[in-house]
Design a protein around this motif. Sequence first.
Motif, PDB file in Angstrom:
ATOM      1  N   ASN A  48      68.006  54.737 -71.024  1.00 23.64           N
ATOM      2  CA  ASN A  48      68.654  55.113 -69.768  1.00 23.64           C
ATOM      3  C   ASN A  48      70.272  54.851 -69.728  1.00 23.64           C
ATOM      4  O   ASN A  48      70.749  54.347 -71.082  1.00 23.64           O
ATOM      5  CB  ASN A  48      68.045  54.561 -68.395  1.00 23.64           C
ATOM      6  CG  ASN A  48      68.282  53.099 -68.474  1.00 23.64           C
ATOM      7  OD1 ASN A  48      68.748  52.439 -69.107  1.00 23.64           O
ATOM      8  ND2 ASN A  48      67.588  52.513 -67.400  1.00 23.64           N
ATOM      9  N   PHE A  49      71.060  55.115 -68.869  1.00 24.71           N
ATOM     10  CA  PHE A  49      72.482  54.967 -68.970  1.00 24.71           C
ATOM     11  C   PHE A  49      73.027  53.542 -69.255  1.00 24.71           C
ATOM     12  O   PHE A  49      74.197  53.021 -69.973  1.00 24.71           O
ATOM     13  CB  PHE A  49      73.138  55.403 -68.089  1.00 24.71           C
ATOM     14  CG  PHE A  49      73.182  56.992 -67.998  1.00 24.71           C
ATOM     15  CD1 PHE A  49      74.095  57.839 -68.961  1.00 24.71           C
ATOM     16  CD2 PHE A  49      72.603  57.821 -67.133  1.00 24.71           C
ATOM     17  CE1 PHE A  49      74.265  59.036 -69.089  1.00 24.71           C
ATOM     18  CE2 PHE A  49      72.814  59.132 -67.260  1.00 24.71           C
ATOM     19  CZ  PHE A  49      73.350  59.757 -68.235  1.00 24.71           C
ATOM     20  N   GLN A  50      72.163  52.524 -69.016  1.00 24.45           N
ATOM     21  CA  GLN A  50      72.122  51.132 -68.900  1.00 24.45           C
ATOM     22  C   GLN A  50      71.641  50.509 -70.169  1.00 24.45           C
ATOM     23  O   GLN A  50      71.670  49.161 -70.506  1.00 24.45           O
ATOM     24  CB  GLN A  50      71.585  50.625 -67.684  1.00 24.45           C
ATOM     25  CG  GLN A  50      72.523  50.549 -66.532  1.00 24.45           C
ATOM     26  CD  GLN A  50      72.187  51.875 -65.992  1.00 24.45           C
ATOM     27  OE1 GLN A  50      70.983  52.400 -65.881  1.00 24.45           O
ATOM     28  NE2 GLN A  50      72.923  52.687 -65.326  1.00 24.45           N
ATOM     29  N   ASN A  51      71.201  51.354 -71.298  1.00 21.79           N
ATOM     30  CA  ASN A  51      70.784  50.888 -72.380  1.00 21.79           C
ATOM     31  C   ASN A  51      69.377  49.942 -72.377  1.00 21.79           C
ATOM     32  O   ASN A  51      69.188  49.158 -73.223  1.00 21.79           O
ATOM     33  CB  ASN A  51      71.435  50.086 -73.375  1.00 21.79           C
ATOM     34  CG  ASN A  51      72.692  51.236 -73.867  1.00 21.79           C
ATOM     35  OD1 ASN A  51      72.282  52.283 -74.210  1.00 21.79           O
ATOM     36  ND2 ASN A  51      73.887  50.854 -74.130  1.00 21.79           N
ATOM     37  N   GLU A  52      68.492  50.338 -71.281  1.00 18.85           N
ATOM     38  CA  GLU A  52      67.530  49.436 -70.957  1.00 18.85           C
ATOM     39  C   GLU A  52      65.984  50.132 -71.665  1.00 18.85           C
ATOM     40  O   GLU A  52      65.970  51.487 -71.599  1.00 18.85           O
ATOM     41  CB  GLU A  52      67.306  49.368 -69.299  1.00 18.85           C
ATOM     42  CG  GLU A  52      68.195  48.589 -68.885  1.00 18.85           C
ATOM     43  CD  GLU A  52      68.129  48.650 -67.320  1.00 18.85           C
ATOM     44  OE1 GLU A  52      68.854  48.170 -66.477  1.00 18.85           O
ATOM     45  OE2 GLU A  52      67.150  49.316 -66.628  1.00 18.85           O
ATOM     46  N   GLU A  53      65.246  49.363 -72.162  1.00 18.16           N
ATOM     47  CA  GLU A  53      63.911  49.952 -72.703  1.00 18.16           C
ATOM     48  C   GLU A  53      63.311  50.212 -71.842  1.00 18.16           C
ATOM     49  O   GLU A  53      62.709  49.668 -70.977  1.00 18.16           O
ATOM     50  CB  GLU A  53      63.564  48.813 -73.721  1.00 18.16           C
ATOM     51  CG  GLU A  53      64.259  48.581 -74.999  1.00 18.16           C
ATOM     52  CD  GLU A  53      63.765  47.836 -75.755  1.00 18.16           C
ATOM     53  OE1 GLU A  53      62.649  47.245 -75.621  1.00 18.16           O
ATOM     54  OE2 GLU A  53      64.310  47.162 -76.744  1.00 18.16           O
ATOM     55  N   LYS A  54      62.898  51.585 -71.992  1.00 15.37           N
ATOM     56  CA  LYS A  54      61.738  52.150 -70.797  1.00 15.37           C
ATOM     57  C   LYS A  54      60.583  52.664 -71.740  1.00 15.37           C
ATOM     58  O   LYS A  54      59.936  53.503 -71.114  1.00 15.37           O
ATOM     59  CB  LYS A  54      62.463  53.472 -70.118  1.00 15.37           C
ATOM     60  CG  LYS A  54      63.533  52.893 -69.265  1.00 15.37           C
ATOM     61  CD  LYS A  54      63.084  52.051 -68.089  1.00 15.37           C
ATOM     62  CE  LYS A  54      64.439  51.642 -67.279  1.00 15.37           C
ATOM     63  NZ  LYS A  54      64.008  51.029 -66.142  1.00 15.37           N
ATOM     64  N   GLY A  55      60.187  52.215 -72.708  1.00 11.25           N
ATOM     65  CA  GLY A  55      58.995  52.498 -73.364  1.00 11.25           C
ATOM     66  C   GLY A  55      59.113  53.618 -74.583  1.00 11.25           C
ATOM     67  O   GLY A  55      60.287  53.595 -74.866  1.00 11.25           O
ATOM     68  N   LEU A  56      58.182  54.340 -74.805  1.00  4.69           N
ATOM     69  CA  LEU A  56      58.045  55.195 -75.873  1.00  4.69           C
ATOM     70  C   LEU A  56      57.606  56.734 -75.255  1.00  4.69           C
ATOM     71  O   LEU A  56      56.871  56.744 -74.562  1.00  4.69           O
ATOM     72  CB  LEU A  56      57.268  54.937 -76.973  1.00  4.69           C
ATOM     73  CG  LEU A  56      57.664  53.466 -77.694  1.00  4.69           C
ATOM     74  CD1 LEU A  56      56.446  53.133 -78.650  1.00  4.69           C
ATOM     75  CD2 LEU A  56      58.982  53.536 -78.517  1.00  4.69           C
ATOM     76  N   MET A  57      58.065  57.582 -76.189  1.00  4.58           N
ATOM     77  CA  MET A  57      57.545  59.148 -75.823  1.00  4.58           C
ATOM     78  C   MET A  57      57.271  59.984 -77.141  1.00  4.58           C
ATOM     79  O   MET A  57      57.738  59.615 -78.152  1.00  4.58           O
ATOM     80  CB  MET A  57      58.502  59.732 -75.023  1.00  4.58           C
ATOM     81  CG  MET A  57      58.161  61.221 -74.629  1.00  4.58           C
ATOM     82  SD  MET A  57      59.401  61.929 -73.603  1.00  4.58           S
ATOM     83  CE  MET A  57      58.545  63.397 -72.761  1.00  4.58           C
ATOM     84  N   VAL A  58      56.272  60.361 -76.931  1.00  4.73           N
ATOM     85  CA  VAL A  58      55.667  61.511 -78.166  1.00  4.73           C
ATOM     86  C   VAL A  58      56.180  62.880 -77.860  1.00  4.73           C
ATOM     87  O   VAL A  58      55.855  63.526 -76.995  1.00  4.73           O
ATOM     88  CB  VAL A  58      54.120  61.384 -78.100  1.00  4.73           C
ATOM     89  CG1 VAL A  58      53.611  62.204 -79.259  1.00  4.73           C
ATOM     90  CG2 VAL A  58      53.685  60.017 -78.271  1.00  4.73           C
ATOM     91  N   LEU A  59      56.876  63.205 -78.922  1.00  4.58           N
ATOM     92  CA  LEU A  59      57.536  64.399 -79.097  1.00  4.58           C
ATOM     93  C   LEU A  59      56.543  65.482 -79.645  1.00  4.58           C
ATOM     94  O   LEU A  59      56.120  65.115 -81.026  1.00  4.58           O
ATOM     95  CB  LEU A  59      58.925  64.655 -79.592  1.00  4.58           C
ATOM     96  CG  LEU A  59      59.872  63.698 -78.968  1.00  4.58           C
ATOM     97  CD1 LEU A  59      61.384  63.870 -79.716  1.00  4.58           C
ATOM     98  CD2 LEU A  59      60.144  63.898 -77.777  1.00  4.58           C
ATOM     99  N   SER A  60      56.272  66.493 -79.299  1.00 11.06           N
ATOM    100  CA  SER A  60      55.091  67.447 -80.129  1.00 11.06           C
ATOM    101  C   SER A  60      55.671  67.952 -81.039  1.00 11.06           C
ATOM    102  O   SER A  60      56.890  68.599 -81.151  1.00 11.06           O
ATOM    103  CB  SER A  60      54.945  68.642 -79.075  1.00 11.06           C
ATOM    104  OG  SER A  60      53.897  69.718 -79.536  1.00 11.06           O
ATOM    105  N   GLY A  61      55.038  67.874 -82.330  1.00  8.41           N
ATOM    106  CA  GLY A  61      55.483  68.321 -83.543  1.00  8.41           C
ATOM    107  C   GLY A  61      55.733  70.063 -83.615  1.00  8.41           C
ATOM    108  O   GLY A  61      56.257  70.342 -84.527  1.00  8.41           O
ATOM    109  N   ASP A  62      54.696  70.628 -82.901  1.00  7.92           N
ATOM    110  CA  ASP A  62      55.054  72.178 -82.807  1.00  7.92           C
ATOM    111  C   ASP A  62      56.458  72.686 -82.252  1.00  7.92           C
ATOM    112  O   ASP A  62      56.758  73.829 -82.593  1.00  7.92           O
ATOM    113  CB  ASP A  62      53.939  72.813 -81.835  1.00  7.92           C
ATOM    114  CG  ASP A  62      52.346  72.435 -82.562  1.00  7.92           C
ATOM    115  OD1 ASP A  62      52.506  72.107 -83.669  1.00  7.92           O
ATOM    116  OD2 ASP A  62      51.660  72.600 -81.781  1.00  7.92           O
ATOM    117  N   VAL A  63      57.230  71.639 -81.716  1.00  8.81           N
ATOM    118  CA  VAL A  63      58.512  72.115 -80.933  1.00  8.81           C
ATOM    119  C   VAL A  63      59.440  71.204 -81.595  1.00  8.81           C
ATOM    120  O   VAL A  63      60.464  71.835 -81.965  1.00  8.81           O
ATOM    121  CB  VAL A  63      58.466  71.561 -79.448  1.00  8.81           C
ATOM    122  CG1 VAL A  63      59.602  72.126 -78.892  1.00  8.81           C
ATOM    123  CG2 VAL A  63      57.293  72.483 -78.872  1.00  8.81           C
TER     124      VAL A  63
END
Length: 297
Positions: A92-107
């Motif tokens: 976020n804007f405070q550089n806090e870790e908020k986990g991970l996210m998987v981005l679809s390879g088709d996009v």
Amino acid sequence: MAASISARIFRSFGSLRCSSSNLYANSPGNGLSSLTSDLKYGMALRSNRKLSTLTPDSNHDTFPSDLVMKKTQITPDRIIGQYQDLVIPVTNFQNEEKGLMVLSGDVFDVPIRKDIIHNVVKWQLAKRQQGTHSTKTLSEVSGTGRKPWNQKGTGRARHGTLRGPQFRSGCVMHGPKPRSHAIKMNKQVRRLGLKIALTARAAEGKLIVFDDLALPSHKTKNIVNYYNQMENTKKILVVEGGLIDEKLKLATQNLHYVNIIPSIGLNVYSILLHDTLVMSRDAVNKIVERMNTPINR
């Protein structure tokens, strides 16, 4: 002197010849098989040798500290365009870790096609032209319709009207008229262009995913402080999934290097104008949903 040196060299070559002959005699199969295996083993060692880069975390006891590379080394660990899902951290804007996210390879991991990007940008710029240019023809210019002077007898050039293009305040022949400059482009190609642009930003490491785009206040310094912490960044495009937050809008309205756009308006030309792309979780999900929606024919 020269003769003694030549004799020494000859004796050394003779000893080498004897040792090599003994080697061949002791090795089975005329010595060729063992020599070939030794060469193969040496080539294998050479091919397996890799270069290493010293970092500040390395051992500095045997290497000068001023020669150690302090910059983080990023090595390509994947091939772009393999349609593989990407896992990136969320902040976020405070550089806090908020986990991970998987981005679809088709996009976010499609093959890069510069020709597709060029065609999509050309289509966008042509379609956004207003096309309101207009000039007046002979029938649209105001003025008299009588013949200015007689056909013969005056010594002057013959004319039938003063509204012709050769006269001042006359008409314009073959001038532009209002029209559409849009060119045809298939929806599949437009969608592919957006995927390629997102893939390029993800491959460059210029795609940042935020948990949300909420700000504690509407002060511009909140965005400026985050911008100053970024490296090699000139312009930022912030993509919001839904309605743009009022605090975020007020905080960025005086910054010429930060622009906000909803996910429904994300396009190739806007991505290319900004070197860094900041997207919320909601925006990423909506973009993936939009890219996977069947095309209405």
